[in-house]
Design an enzyme around this catalytic site. Sequence first.
Site, PDB file in Angstrom:
ATOM      1  N   GLY A  71       2.671  -1.103   4.155  1.00 52.05           N
ATOM      2  CA  GLY A  71       3.108   0.282   3.925  1.00 52.05           C
ATOM      3  C   GLY A  71       4.015   0.437   3.527  1.00 52.05           C
ATOM      4  N   HIS A  74      -9.623   2.059   4.414  1.00 51.09           N
ATOM      5  CA  HIS A  74      -8.445   1.826   4.952  1.00 51.09           C
ATOM      6  C   HIS A  74      -8.534   3.104   6.161  1.00 51.09           C
ATOM      7  CE1 HIS A  74      -3.668   2.682   5.938  1.00 51.09           C
ATOM      8  NE2 HIS A  74      -3.498   2.148   5.741  1.00 51.09           N
ATOM      9  N   SER A 105       2.933  -2.087  10.479  1.00 54.56           N
ATOM     10  CA  SER A 105       4.313  -2.136  10.628  1.00 54.56           C
ATOM     11  C   SER A 105       5.248  -3.792  10.371  1.00 54.56           C
ATOM     12  CB  SER A 105       4.977  -1.623  12.038  1.00 54.56           C
ATOM     13  OG  SER A 105       4.231  -0.506  12.130  1.00 54.56           O
ATOM     14  N   ASN A 128       1.150  -1.024  -0.064  1.00 51.10           N
ATOM     15  CA  ASN A 128       0.336  -0.263   0.314  1.00 51.10           C
ATOM     16  C   ASN A 128       0.931   1.414   0.409  1.00 51.10           C
ATOM     17  OD1 ASN A 128      -2.112   1.978   0.742  1.00 51.10           O
ATOM     18  ND2 ASN A 128      -2.827   1.132   2.268  1.00 51.10           N
ATOM     19  N   TRP A 129       0.512   2.184  -1.225  1.00 47.86           N
ATOM     20  CA  TRP A 129       2.135   2.811  -0.858  1.00 47.86           C
ATOM     21  C   TRP A 129       1.554   4.271  -0.830  1.00 47.86           C
ATOM     22  CZ3 TRP A 129       4.879   3.126  -7.106  1.00 47.86           C
ATOM     23  CH2 TRP A 129       5.539   1.345  -7.263  1.00 47.86           C
ATOM     24  N   LYS A 130       0.732   4.335  -0.465  1.00 51.30           N
ATOM     25  CA  LYS A 130      -0.614   5.607  -0.157  1.00 51.30           C
ATOM     26  C   LYS A 130      -0.320   7.096  -0.916  1.00 51.30           C
ATOM     27  CE  LYS A 130       0.014   3.357   4.813  1.00 51.30           C
ATOM     28  NZ  LYS A 130      -0.040   3.785   6.209  1.00 51.30           N
ATOM     29  N   GLU A 139      -5.666  -4.210  10.270  1.00 45.59           N
ATOM     30  CA  GLU A 139      -4.520  -2.859  10.461  1.00 45.59           C
ATOM     31  C   GLU A 139      -4.770  -2.519  12.003  1.00 45.59           C
ATOM     32  OE1 GLU A 139      -2.832  -2.806   6.609  1.00 45.59           O
ATOM     33  OE2 GLU A 139      -3.727  -0.963   6.914  1.00 45.59           O
ATOM     34  N   GLU A 152      -7.133   5.402   7.202  1.00 48.89           N
ATOM     35  CA  GLU A 152      -6.291   6.499   7.132  1.00 48.89           C
ATOM     36  C   GLU A 152      -8.153   7.198   6.414  1.00 48.89           C
ATOM     37  OE1 GLU A 152      -2.664   5.238   4.882  1.00 48.89           O
ATOM     38  OE2 GLU A 152      -1.607   5.292   7.211  1.00 48.89           O
ATOM     39  N   GLY A 188       3.021   2.249  10.245  1.00 52.59           N
ATOM     40  CA  GLY A 188       3.501   3.956  10.456  1.00 52.59           C
ATOM     41  C   GLY A 188       4.053   3.655  11.499  1.00 52.59           C
TER      42      GLY A 188
HETATM   43  P1  PGA Z   1       2.299   0.166   7.600  1.00 50.11           P
HETATM   44  O1  PGA Z   1       1.001   0.561   7.114  1.00 50.11           O
HETATM   45  O2  PGA Z   1       3.099  -0.455   6.928  1.00 50.11           O
HETATM   46  O3  PGA Z   1       3.220   1.282   7.090  1.00 50.11           O
HETATM   47  O4  PGA Z   1       2.468   0.623   8.909  1.00 50.11           O
HETATM   48  C1  PGA Z   1       0.151  -0.290   6.565  1.00 50.11           C
HETATM   49  C2  PGA Z   1      -1.066  -0.148   5.980  1.00 50.11           C
HETATM   50  O5  PGA Z   1      -1.193   1.393   6.631  1.00 50.11           O
HETATM   51  O6  PGA Z   1      -1.203  -0.990   4.912  1.00 50.11           O
END
Ligand code: PGA
Length: 255
Positions: free
Chosen positions: A237, A98, A216, A13-15, A170, A100, A176
Amino acid sequence: MNKQLRKAVIAGNWKMNKTPSQAKALIEEMKPLVKDADCDVVICVPYVDLQTAVEATKGTNIKVGAENCHWEKSGAFTGEISTEMLTELGVEYVVIGHSERRTYFGETDVTVNKRVRAALDAGLTVILCVGEYLEQREQGVTFDVVGMQTRIALGGVSKEELSRIIIAYEPVWAIGTGRTATAEQANEVNHAIREIVADLYDREAADAFVVQYGGSMNAGNAADLLAQPDVDGGLIGGASLKAPDFAKIVEAASK
Ligand code: PGA
């Protein structure tokens, strides 16, 4: 239990990272490193990178996903993207719900469900994200929160359509932050999600259902998490933005 019934799915997931030219460079670096994967490999990238990603991955084992989609087919929804816009490009996956999106952009369980429905109708495979905030975990309501998110998101989804849904558990406090859930914490929530699928559908559907962990996950902890009986892959991510790290996670899932 029944892990052999499921193929692991490792999804990046590149965001909001990578311009189209940077995306092309990362994919080119990634291709040889993941070509022998014995799991499904997906990269979910920003909308403007999709065309580049679809072209760069043609003929490879890497599938491409978007990071969201709208539920209406077209219309006055400034800034949104329809499922048809994705499928016409050759996009096969889409991340929905997600944390976010839920936290910063006001997505609710109801809009998540609408987006899931639209994505399935368009033939996309959905990576549906659920997970609790730290306060919720501390208050002991993790299973209630994740249970409600899962049940509402799956509203109106048939048993046949479940093969095109992946749930990514998640925990928001692990995204993150470098603070990963322990393998046991990940497994117990993933297991609970599978039991909800069994309750809503049946055992057969639950046993075939892919539940990822995300938050993470990295090259160092992936093997431990992926060894858990109910962890069928990962949504990654930060570590998906570095080809060697992502490849190590793919390798861990291929064992
Ligand atoms: P992260 O993000 O691996 O940077 O914690 C995971 C995600 O939000 O899908």
